[in-house]
Design a protein around this motif. Structure first.
Motif, PDB file in Angstrom:
ATOM      1  N   ASP A  29       0.855  -1.183   0.000  1.00  0.00           N
ATOM      2  CA  ASP A  29       0.000   0.000   0.000  1.00  0.00           C
ATOM      3  C   ASP A  29       0.892   1.235   0.000  1.00  0.00           C
ATOM      4  O   ASP A  29       1.604   1.496   0.976  1.00  0.00           O
ATOM      5  N   PRO A  30       0.912   2.015  -1.095  1.00  0.00           N
ATOM      6  CA  PRO A  30       1.801   3.184  -1.151  1.00  0.00           C
ATOM      7  C   PRO A  30       1.517   4.214  -0.073  1.00  0.00           C
ATOM      8  O   PRO A  30       2.389   5.031   0.253  1.00  0.00           O
ATOM      9  N   SER A  31       0.326   4.183   0.508  1.00  0.00           N
ATOM     10  CA  SER A  31       0.016   5.129   1.584  1.00  0.00           C
ATOM     11  C   SER A  31       0.710   4.758   2.892  1.00  0.00           C
ATOM     12  O   SER A  31       0.809   5.586   3.800  1.00  0.00           O
ATOM     13  N   TYR A  32       1.160   3.520   2.990  1.00  0.00           N
ATOM     14  CA  TYR A  32       1.827   3.043   4.210  1.00  0.00           C
ATOM     15  C   TYR A  32       3.097   2.286   3.838  1.00  0.00           C
ATOM     16  O   TYR A  32       3.397   1.218   4.386  1.00  0.00           O
ATOM     17  N   ALA A  33       3.852   2.850   2.914  1.00  0.00           N
ATOM     18  CA  ALA A  33       5.009   2.163   2.338  1.00  0.00           C
ATOM     19  C   ALA A  33       6.091   1.834   3.364  1.00  0.00           C
ATOM     20  O   ALA A  33       6.864   0.888   3.168  1.00  0.00           O
ATOM     21  N   SER A  34       6.149   2.572   4.462  1.00  0.00           N
ATOM     22  CA  SER A  34       7.254   2.410   5.411  1.00  0.00           C
ATOM     23  C   SER A  34       7.276   1.047   6.100  1.00  0.00           C
ATOM     24  O   SER A  34       8.319   0.619   6.589  1.00  0.00           O
ATOM     25  N   VAL A  35       6.133   0.345   6.152  1.00  0.00           N
ATOM     26  CA  VAL A  35       6.113  -0.955   6.835  1.00  0.00           C
ATOM     27  C   VAL A  35       6.330  -2.116   5.872  1.00  0.00           C
ATOM     28  O   VAL A  35       6.354  -3.274   6.285  1.00  0.00           O
ATOM     29  N   PHE A  36       6.493  -1.820   4.582  1.00  0.00           N
ATOM     30  CA  PHE A  36       6.720  -2.859   3.583  1.00  0.00           C
ATOM     31  C   PHE A  36       8.176  -2.832   3.113  1.00  0.00           C
ATOM     32  O   PHE A  36       8.840  -1.789   3.160  1.00  0.00           O
ATOM     33  N   GLU A  37       8.634  -3.970   2.634  1.00  0.00           N
ATOM     34  CA  GLU A  37       9.946  -4.063   1.982  1.00  0.00           C
ATOM     35  C   GLU A  37       9.662  -4.272   0.503  1.00  0.00           C
ATOM     36  O   GLU A  37       9.232  -5.360   0.107  1.00  0.00           O
ATOM     37  N   PRO A  38       9.835  -3.255  -0.319  1.00  0.00           N
ATOM     38  CA  PRO A  38       9.310  -3.271  -1.697  1.00  0.00           C
ATOM     39  C   PRO A  38       9.731  -4.474  -2.534  1.00  0.00           C
ATOM     40  O   PRO A  38       8.943  -4.967  -3.336  1.00  0.00           O
ATOM     41  N   LYS A  39      10.958  -4.945  -2.394  1.00  0.00           N
ATOM     42  CA  LYS A  39      11.433  -6.058  -3.222  1.00  0.00           C
ATOM     43  C   LYS A  39      10.741  -7.365  -2.877  1.00  0.00           C
ATOM     44  O   LYS A  39      10.708  -8.295  -3.687  1.00  0.00           O
TER      45      LYS A  39
END
Length: 483
Positions: free
Chosen positions: A366-376
């Motif tokens: 979710d781009p609105s909460y990107a900080s808790v995800f690891e994009p790769k």
């Protein structure tokens, strides 16, 4: 390794098939908001597809042979479908396993009370929810009331346009200064999630003669109890009267009731392009439905195909209808017995040689909460079926962690059949985590991995999925059962 968006590869025929599947899925999602309703619908669909009752086969001592299709339920809250394959069953079966319970509010056993001329229903939340998401939105009641005479009444209020809806109230911002200082867990307390149920009092004109008659009796009828209640709690008495008139329910019948509070309203298309589905309970009915229709679509599999849909995953898979119960193992023992493989060793070998997809959802980036995800290593909407090699939290605590060889075999199945898929973790390493039923059947020694659909706003009253991912999940599950 970035995976391509599945929409970019679709032909007009693909889109037509996708829409047909998703229309049926939305109907299932709208009408099956509880594990009981999902089980009932799964059985109806199985019977329409030629599945017969396993319980009846057991009672008749009927031999099962390749091509036979049977179903069995567990207290009406879990269901298992089996299609016998041409291979020796002891060599293993292919299993799709999903859960059909979802986070919600449950009515307590003594739910009905009056306060300040309102009647409310006391609740206990079920599963991991954010309490504040459940206030100030239309709610429906779904479930059953079991009466002492053995009858079981189905309850459904709030989804029919002619029905009233219900709600949990919230505090107006003008008076919410202190409330807004609290952290998210405390903004709305669990004990404050009470459902607004009524406000009109019952008007009783009580004569002196009637009062003397009632005082002379040792026991009151329920109608007289309502009249008596009206003297002190007139709104509660009115609700008691309405429940009796409409459903034949007395207040004590709540002691043996299972009534769930769920969002009111149907699943809908989401987005101007109608590329997504928004609805309640997609964790995990999106995977349950695609697993179910994949099982029903399989014809003459080599390895026996199994689909099991269970209850109680959201609270640890416990209880008689959860995955930790012996329902799955007992059913497999019954199947083997009807195939002439009565030994415990045959059962153990069958289970150990089996392969399973734990069909459960993944957290969509979710781009609105990107900080808790690891994009790769995140699941993205529209990029296909998601494989989670491990879930758990922190240092993989509580996870199944599938082996590399099994992952390689699944890659080959998906690539050979043109299924779009991706791999993911559940957020950053120390951002949180979660679990599924995967670790439970893994105790038999079988290969198990989590695979499912990416979900936005997971565990909220209204979750969002991509139609492309729903379609690819169905294709992937079907390919697995045919492998």
């Amino acid at each position: 390794m970035e995976r391509k968006n599945a929409w970019k590869t679709y032909t007009d025929q693909d889109k037509e098939s996708l829409e047909e599947l998703c229309e049926d899925y939305k109907e299932f999602l709208s009408e099956c908001k509880t594990e009981r309703l999902a089980t009932k619908r799964a059985i109806e669909m199985a019977q329409d597809a030629g599945y017969a009752s396993l319980k009846e086969a057991i009672a008749a001592g009927r031999t099962l042979k390749p091509g036979d299709k049977v179903w069995i339920d567990n207290y009406g809250k879990a269901v298992m479908l089996v299609q016998i394959g041409t291979n020796d069953i002891v060599a293993g079966v292919n299993i799709l396993g999903a859960h059909i319970d979802s986070p919600r509010l449950d009515l307590k056993q003594n739910p009905l009370y009056e306060a300040s001329d309102f009647v409310l229903l006391d609740t206990h939340y079920y599963g991991g929810i954010k309490n504040y998401q459940w206030v100030a939105l239309p709610l429906a009641l779904k479930g059953v009331v079991a009466k002492k005479d053995g009858t079981v009444l189905d309850i459904s209020l709030g989804d029919d346009p002619a029905d009233p809806v219900f709600c949990v109230t919230d505090l107006l911002p003008h008076l919410g200064a202190e409330q807004m200082k609290k952290n998210g867990r405390e903004v709305v307390e669990g004990e404050s999630l009470d459902v607004l149920f009524g406000s009109e009092p019952l008007i009783i004109e009580d004569t002196e003669e009637a009062s003397e008659s009632k005082s002379a009796k040792k026991e009151q009828t329920y109608e007289e109890q309502i009249t008596s209640t009206a003297q002190k709690e007139a709104v509660r008495a009115h609700i008691m009267q309405l429940l009796l008139e409409r459903f034949g329910i007395e207040e004590e019948d709540f002691l043996s009731a299972e009534i769930e509070v769920v969002p009111a309203g149907d699943a809908r298309d989401c987005g101007l392009d109608r590329s997504m589905v928004i609805g309640y309970g997609q964790d995990d009915r999106v995977c349950a439905y695609t697993s179910l229709v994949a099982q029903l679509a399989v014809e003459s599999p080599a390895r026996t195909a199994v689909c099991i849909l269970v209850d109680k995953e959201e609270i640890g898979s416990v209880g008689a209808t959860g995955m930790t119960s012996a329902f799955f193992e007992n059913t497999m023992a019954e199947i083997l017995n009807l195939m002439g493989q009565q030994s415990n060793l045959a059962l153990r070998r069958c289970l150990a040689n089996s392969s399973m997809l734990s069909s459960d959802v993944s957290a969509a980036f979710d781009p609105s909460y990107a900080s808790v995800f690891e994009p790769k290593n995140s699941a993205y909407c529209g990029r296909g079926l998601v494989f989670n090699k491990y879930t758990g939290s922190g240092g993989k605590s509580g996870s199944n962690d599938a082996n590399a060889e099994y992952m390689a075999a699944l890659r080959k199945i998906m690539d050979d059949t043109g299924v779009k898929y991706q791999t993911a973790e559940l957020g950053r390493v120390n951002a949180g985590g979660g679990g599924t039923i995967a670790y439970i059947p893994a105790k038999y020694g079988m290969n198990v991995i989590d695979s499912g659909v990416a979900v936005l706003s997971m565990h909220s009253p209204w979750e969002v999925t991509s139609k492309a991912d729903i379609y690819e999940a169905y294709k992937g599950y079907k390919a697995f059962l045919n492998a």
